[in-house]
Write a protein that holds these residues in place. Structure first.
Motif, PDB file in Angstrom:
ATOM      1  N   VAL A 183      19.783 -49.694  10.116  1.00 55.36           N
ATOM      2  CA  VAL A 183      20.140 -50.230   8.800  1.00 55.36           C
ATOM      3  C   VAL A 183      21.617 -50.008   8.512  1.00 55.36           C
ATOM      4  O   VAL A 183      22.324 -50.917   8.050  1.00 55.36           O
ATOM      5  CB  VAL A 183      19.273 -49.586   7.699  1.00 55.36           C
ATOM      6  N   LEU A 184      22.105 -48.784   8.777  1.00 56.59           N
ATOM      7  CA  LEU A 184      23.512 -48.483   8.506  1.00 56.59           C
ATOM      8  C   LEU A 184      24.428 -49.395   9.318  1.00 56.59           C
ATOM      9  O   LEU A 184      25.385 -49.981   8.783  1.00 56.59           O
ATOM     10  CB  LEU A 184      23.799 -47.017   8.833  1.00 56.59           C
ATOM     11  N   GLU A 185      24.160 -49.530  10.601  1.00 59.42           N
ATOM     12  CA  GLU A 185      25.009 -50.360  11.462  1.00 59.42           C
ATOM     13  C   GLU A 185      24.983 -51.818  11.008  1.00 59.42           C
ATOM     14  O   GLU A 185      26.040 -52.475  10.903  1.00 59.42           O
ATOM     15  CB  GLU A 185      24.530 -50.241  12.907  1.00 59.42           C
ATOM     16  N   SER A 186      23.793 -52.335  10.726  1.00 59.31           N
ATOM     17  CA  SER A 186      23.678 -53.738  10.312  1.00 59.31           C
ATOM     18  C   SER A 186      24.342 -53.984   8.966  1.00 59.31           C
ATOM     19  O   SER A 186      25.025 -55.004   8.772  1.00 59.31           O
ATOM     20  CB  SER A 186      22.202 -54.140  10.247  1.00 59.31           C
ATOM     21  N   ALA A 187      24.148 -53.064   8.012  1.00 56.71           N
ATOM     22  CA  ALA A 187      24.732 -53.239   6.682  1.00 56.71           C
ATOM     23  C   ALA A 187      26.247 -53.168   6.724  1.00 56.71           C
ATOM     24  O   ALA A 187      26.949 -53.930   6.033  1.00 56.71           O
ATOM     25  CB  ALA A 187      24.180 -52.181   5.730  1.00 56.71           C
ATOM     26  N   ILE A 226      28.480 -41.508  11.059  1.00 54.23           N
ATOM     27  CA  ILE A 226      28.877 -42.329   9.906  1.00 54.23           C
ATOM     28  C   ILE A 226      30.350 -42.715  10.021  1.00 54.23           C
ATOM     29  O   ILE A 226      30.731 -43.878   9.799  1.00 54.23           O
ATOM     30  CB  ILE A 226      28.607 -41.572   8.589  1.00 54.23           C
ATOM     31  N   ALA A 227      31.181 -41.732  10.371  1.00 54.08           N
ATOM     32  CA  ALA A 227      32.620 -42.005  10.507  1.00 54.08           C
ATOM     33  C   ALA A 227      32.871 -43.049  11.589  1.00 54.08           C
ATOM     34  O   ALA A 227      33.701 -43.962  11.401  1.00 54.08           O
ATOM     35  CB  ALA A 227      33.355 -40.700  10.842  1.00 54.08           C
ATOM     36  N   ASP A 228      32.184 -42.953  12.704  1.00 53.52           N
ATOM     37  CA  ASP A 228      32.357 -43.921  13.791  1.00 53.52           C
ATOM     38  C   ASP A 228      31.947 -45.323  13.346  1.00 53.52           C
ATOM     39  O   ASP A 228      32.601 -46.321  13.714  1.00 53.52           O
ATOM     40  CB  ASP A 228      31.538 -43.506  15.010  1.00 53.52           C
ATOM     41  N   CYS A 229      30.866 -45.406  12.575  1.00 57.02           N
ATOM     42  CA  CYS A 229      30.387 -46.708  12.107  1.00 57.02           C
ATOM     43  C   CYS A 229      31.416 -47.366  11.189  1.00 57.02           C
ATOM     44  O   CYS A 229      31.721 -48.557  11.319  1.00 57.02           O
ATOM     45  CB  CYS A 229      29.051 -46.542  11.388  1.00 57.02           C
ATOM     46  N   ILE A 230      31.976 -46.587  10.259  1.00 62.36           N
ATOM     47  CA  ILE A 230      32.988 -47.127   9.340  1.00 62.36           C
ATOM     48  C   ILE A 230      34.229 -47.570  10.111  1.00 62.36           C
ATOM     49  O   ILE A 230      34.788 -48.652   9.864  1.00 62.36           O
ATOM     50  CB  ILE A 230      33.355 -46.064   8.280  1.00 62.36           C
ATOM     51  N   LYS A 231      34.657 -46.746  11.062  1.00 55.09           N
ATOM     52  CA  LYS A 231      35.845 -47.071  11.853  1.00 55.09           C
ATOM     53  C   LYS A 231      35.603 -48.295  12.727  1.00 55.09           C
ATOM     54  O   LYS A 231      36.480 -49.163  12.881  1.00 55.09           O
ATOM     55  CB  LYS A 231      36.225 -45.865  12.715  1.00 55.09           C
ATOM     56  N   ARG A 232      34.403 -48.397  13.269  1.00 57.15           N
ATOM     57  CA  ARG A 232      34.082 -49.506  14.167  1.00 57.15           C
ATOM     58  C   ARG A 232      34.188 -50.847  13.448  1.00 57.15           C
ATOM     59  O   ARG A 232      34.605 -51.849  14.030  1.00 57.15           O
ATOM     60  CB  ARG A 232      32.674 -49.292  14.729  1.00 57.15           C
ATOM     61  N   HIS A 233      33.839 -50.856  12.156  1.00 63.23           N
ATOM     62  CA  HIS A 233      33.877 -52.104  11.393  1.00 63.23           C
ATOM     63  C   HIS A 233      35.111 -52.213  10.499  1.00 63.23           C
ATOM     64  O   HIS A 233      35.207 -53.148   9.703  1.00 63.23           O
ATOM     65  CB  HIS A 233      32.595 -52.233  10.570  1.00 63.23           C
ATOM     66  N   ASN A 234      36.018 -51.236  10.623  1.00 64.96           N
ATOM     67  CA  ASN A 234      37.307 -51.288   9.940  1.00 64.96           C
ATOM     68  C   ASN A 234      37.129 -51.500   8.434  1.00 64.96           C
ATOM     69  O   ASN A 234      37.772 -52.366   7.826  1.00 64.96           O
ATOM     70  CB  ASN A 234      38.170 -52.409  10.533  1.00 64.96           C
ATOM     71  N   LEU A 235      36.291 -50.693   7.819  1.00 65.22           N
ATOM     72  CA  LEU A 235      36.010 -50.827   6.389  1.00 65.22           C
ATOM     73  C   LEU A 235      36.931 -49.940   5.564  1.00 65.22           C
ATOM     74  O   LEU A 235      37.250 -48.816   5.975  1.00 65.22           O
ATOM     75  CB  LEU A 235      34.556 -50.447   6.113  1.00 65.22           C
ATOM     76  N   LEU A 282      29.540 -32.328   1.471  1.00 66.98           N
ATOM     77  CA  LEU A 282      30.962 -31.974   1.476  1.00 66.98           C
ATOM     78  C   LEU A 282      31.689 -32.712   2.599  1.00 66.98           C
ATOM     79  O   LEU A 282      32.795 -33.245   2.389  1.00 66.98           O
ATOM     80  CB  LEU A 282      31.119 -30.459   1.656  1.00 66.98           C
ATOM     81  N   GLU A 283      31.092 -32.784   3.778  1.00 71.16           N
ATOM     82  CA  GLU A 283      31.717 -33.480   4.901  1.00 71.16           C
ATOM     83  C   GLU A 283      31.723 -34.989   4.686  1.00 71.16           C
ATOM     84  O   GLU A 283      32.695 -35.675   5.039  1.00 71.16           O
ATOM     85  CB  GLU A 283      30.970 -33.144   6.198  1.00 71.16           C
ATOM     86  N   ILE A 284      30.648 -35.519   4.090  1.00 66.08           N
ATOM     87  CA  ILE A 284      30.589 -36.957   3.816  1.00 66.08           C
ATOM     88  C   ILE A 284      31.663 -37.349   2.807  1.00 66.08           C
ATOM     89  O   ILE A 284      32.289 -38.412   2.913  1.00 66.08           O
ATOM     90  CB  ILE A 284      29.183 -37.343   3.321  1.00 66.08           C
ATOM     91  N   ASP A 285      31.888 -36.497   1.815  1.00 70.65           N
ATOM     92  CA  ASP A 285      32.903 -36.787   0.800  1.00 70.65           C
ATOM     93  C   ASP A 285      34.285 -36.945   1.435  1.00 70.65           C
ATOM     94  O   ASP A 285      35.095 -37.755   0.977  1.00 70.65           O
ATOM     95  CB  ASP A 285      32.917 -35.663  -0.239  1.00 70.65           C
ATOM     96  N   LYS A 286      34.552 -36.188   2.499  1.00 72.96           N
ATOM     97  CA  LYS A 286      35.847 -36.280   3.160  1.00 72.96           C
ATOM     98  C   LYS A 286      36.040 -37.631   3.847  1.00 72.96           C
ATOM     99  O   LYS A 286      37.175 -38.032   4.131  1.00 72.96           O
ATOM    100  CB  LYS A 286      35.981 -35.159   4.193  1.00 72.96           C
ATOM    101  N   LEU A 287      34.933 -38.352   4.105  1.00 75.30           N
ATOM    102  CA  LEU A 287      35.019 -39.673   4.735  1.00 75.30           C
ATOM    103  C   LEU A 287      35.301 -40.773   3.723  1.00 75.30           C
ATOM    104  O   LEU A 287      35.379 -41.945   4.098  1.00 75.30           O
ATOM    105  CB  LEU A 287      33.714 -39.987   5.469  1.00 75.30           C
ATOM    106  N   LYS A 288      35.446 -40.409   2.432  1.00 77.87           N
ATOM    107  CA  LYS A 288      35.614 -41.395   1.356  1.00 77.87           C
ATOM    108  C   LYS A 288      34.379 -42.298   1.268  1.00 77.87           C
ATOM    109  O   LYS A 288      34.469 -43.512   1.086  1.00 77.87           O
ATOM    110  CB  LYS A 288      36.873 -42.231   1.580  1.00 77.87           C
TER     111      LYS A 288
END
Length: 578
Positions: free
Chosen positions: A387-391, A425-434, A460-466
């Motif tokens: 779901v995360l990757e597709s969304a 999560i960080a890799d997914c965001i970076k992969r799609h350049n969001l 706390l770690e997720i918050d650092k990913l914006k």
């Protein structure tokens, strides 16, 4: 070292030996030695004297750099005992004068005094033992009561229910009559407890227990078996009679409860299982009554009697499990999206990604059918990452098309336990350049409260990913706003059950208004689910709810349709689906 002689004690005859024993006890105590130590000293002297008979025993006091000590000796042996302080000179002179010639009558008097002291000590000890024994018995009875009763309501607890059921079912088995187990779950109790506080929740549980107690026979066992769950073991009752009792239990919750100025309406979901039809012991009955209760709860029924059909559903779920596993592997699941619109000002809506399963035979299978199965089986982990990757892939496509939406994804508690969750999560965001804050992770409050420490660390770690975090279905779990202030979250989603009931039930409106106000005071935005009418919209707008989600705005739509909906929103503004 100096030595001062006190006396020589004659020990030529047996009776004289006894006298010497008591003289030593007397002397040692006069010199300040504790009673028990004095007796030990005299006993040691007696042993020495029996082993090495002597005509007399010398009693001396020695003084040196280490203090004073009493020395009892006779030729081949000596016994030493430290004195607590320097002996008084007058006392030494008195003992020197009287000790050698102390008469038998004086010794007998000392012995009698000693006997009287010991008797008084014995009596005192007996009284103290009796007092402690009575206290111990009281404490044992109290501990036994507490181990068998719920401390809040005074009802039987789960162990006591099991114990009584064991005896009752043995009798029922011998005499061939039926018993029923009625299991009850208070609806919306956690919402009330979270919104109004634990004190009000506890008072409500006590009041409910009192009413339930009046609705059943004294021969039946009413128990509190969980936070907001109660059970009744009905003796010599069949299903038809148990359904009558269930109706009484429903009626017992009317009229409303008044707790600290709040008028509270509450009802129960009830499941019934019968002995021996549905189970041979309390464990089976509890399991099947629980299945019936949850079926009633999920299907908005008041009461449900356990049926073998529920087992057939389990077989159906097993078949669905195999098919779902294949659907995840082959990527044949589908994402729908539902918009969340701001109530004040302008701004492009956010979207929540909602999973659907287009089954080749059964048609569209909705999440309430397969998500619980996925959670239980572990399939939820690969499903969540799919779901995360597709969304995120679709979110990136919308951004490239000039529709800079934020997409919310429901995240499983199982994924929160994975060591590499933040990196994935960080890799997914970076992969799609969001860009930052394009992703919102929706996490139910029950997930957070299951392991608050772990959740706090991950957030706390997720918050650092914006990446924003939203607490989904707020009010249906165990947390409170007071606890959430310690967590890095950005948003609360008020559960649809409150929104849909706020016009009919004053308490739901109070809860919604309270959550919005307190969340804003904590710097959190609020999304209300389940908005179906203009009336809902107007009420929530008046309460300053930040975003609205529900059928009034739009139903969940597949990608092509939601894309057209977004384009129309940008062009024409909101067109409610009234």
């Amino acid at each position: 070292m100096t030595t001062e002689h006190i006396a020589d004690l004659c020990v030529q005859e047996q009776t004289q030996d006894i006298i010497v024993y008591h003289k030593i006890v007397h002397l040692a105590q006069q010199l300040g030695m504790p009673e028990q130590r004095a007796e030990q000293l005299a006993a040691s002297v007696s042993i020495h004297n029996r082993q090495h008979p002597a005509a007399s025993i010398a009693c001396d006091i020695e003084s040196g750099p280490d203090g004073y000590r009493l020395v009892i000796s006779s030729g081949t042996w000596r016994e030493l005992a430290s004195l607590p302080a320097a002996p008084d000179a007058a006392l030494i002179r008195e003992e020197q004068a009287s000790l050698p010639d102390m008469s038998l009558s004086t010794i007998l008097q000392l012995m009698q005094t000693r006997h009287d002291d010991l008797q008084r000590q014995r009596n005192s000890l007996i009284q103290e033992v009796d007092r402690l024994s009575a206290k111990l018995q009281h404490n044992c009875r109290e501990m036994e009561y507490q181990s068998r009763h719920d401390t809040l309501t005074g009802l039987a607890n789960r162990p006591m229910l099991a114990e009584r059921a064991m005896h009752a079912l043995q009798i029922a088995r011998r005499q061939a009559f039926k018993c029923c187990l009625v299991l009850m779950d208070l609806k919306k109790f956690k919402q009330i407890n979270d919104a109004l506080g634990q004190q009000v929740g506890d008072l409500l549980l006590q009041a409910v227990a009192s009413r339930f107690k009046q609705a059943v026979r004294s021969s039946d066992t009413l128990a509190r078996v969980g936070g907001n769950e109660f059970a009744v073991l009905l003796l010599n009752n069949d299903i038809e009679q148990a359904e009558i009792v269930a109706e009484k239990l429903h009626h017992a919750l009317n009229p409303s409860f008044e707790m600290q100025g709040h008028i509270l309406n509450i009802d129960v979901s009830i499941g019934i299982a019968e002995f021996p039809t549905h189970g041979e012991d309390i464990a089976d009955l509890m399991q099947r009554a629980n299945a019936a209760m949850h079926h009633a709860k999920n299907n908005k029924m008041d009461t449900m009697v356990y049926q073998s059909l529920l087992d057939e559903h389990s077989l159906e779920r097993l078949s669905l499990f195999n098919e779902l596993n294949e659907a995840i592997t082959t990527g044949t699941l589908e994402l729908y999206y539902q918009p969340q619109v701001v109530t004040h000002g302008e701004g492009i809506p956010s979207l929540e990604a909602l999973i659907r399963w287009p089954h080749p035979v059964k048609g569209m299978v909705f999440p309430d059918r397969f998500i619980p199965m996925a959670e239980d089986s572990g399939l939820i982990i690969p499903m969540t990452w799919w779901v995360l990757e597709s969304a995120m892939e679709q979110c990136a496509a919308w951004h490239r098309a000039g529709l800079p939406v934020t997409v919310a994804v429901n995240f499983s508690a199982h994924c929160l336990q994975e060591d590499d969750i933040v990196q994935r999560i960080a890799d997914c965001i970076k992969r799609h350049n969001l860009p930052d804050h394009s992703l919102v992770l929706e996490i139910t409050e029950s997930m957070i409260m299951a392991d608050p420490h772990q959740a706090s660390t991950v957030l706390l770690e997720i918050d650092k990913l914006k990446v924003d975090v939203s607490i989904d279905d707020f009010g249906t779990g165990h947390s409170s706003l007071a606890y959430l202030k310690h967590l890095l979250v950005d948003e609360l989603k008020i559960d649809r059950s409150f929104v849909m009931g706020m016009h009919e039930h004053k308490n739901d409106e109070v809860i919604v208004r309270t959550v919005i106000s307190m969340a804003h005071n904590m710097g959190l935005r609020v999304v209300a689910e389940g908005v179906e009418t203009r009336r809902d919209w107007d009420a929530l707008t008046a309460m300053n709810c930040d975003r609205i989600q529900g059928y009034f705005i739009s139903r969940p739509l597949p990608v092509e349709q939601i894309t057209r909906w977004l384009e129309a929103f940008v062009r024409d503004g909101l067109q409610p689906d009234e």
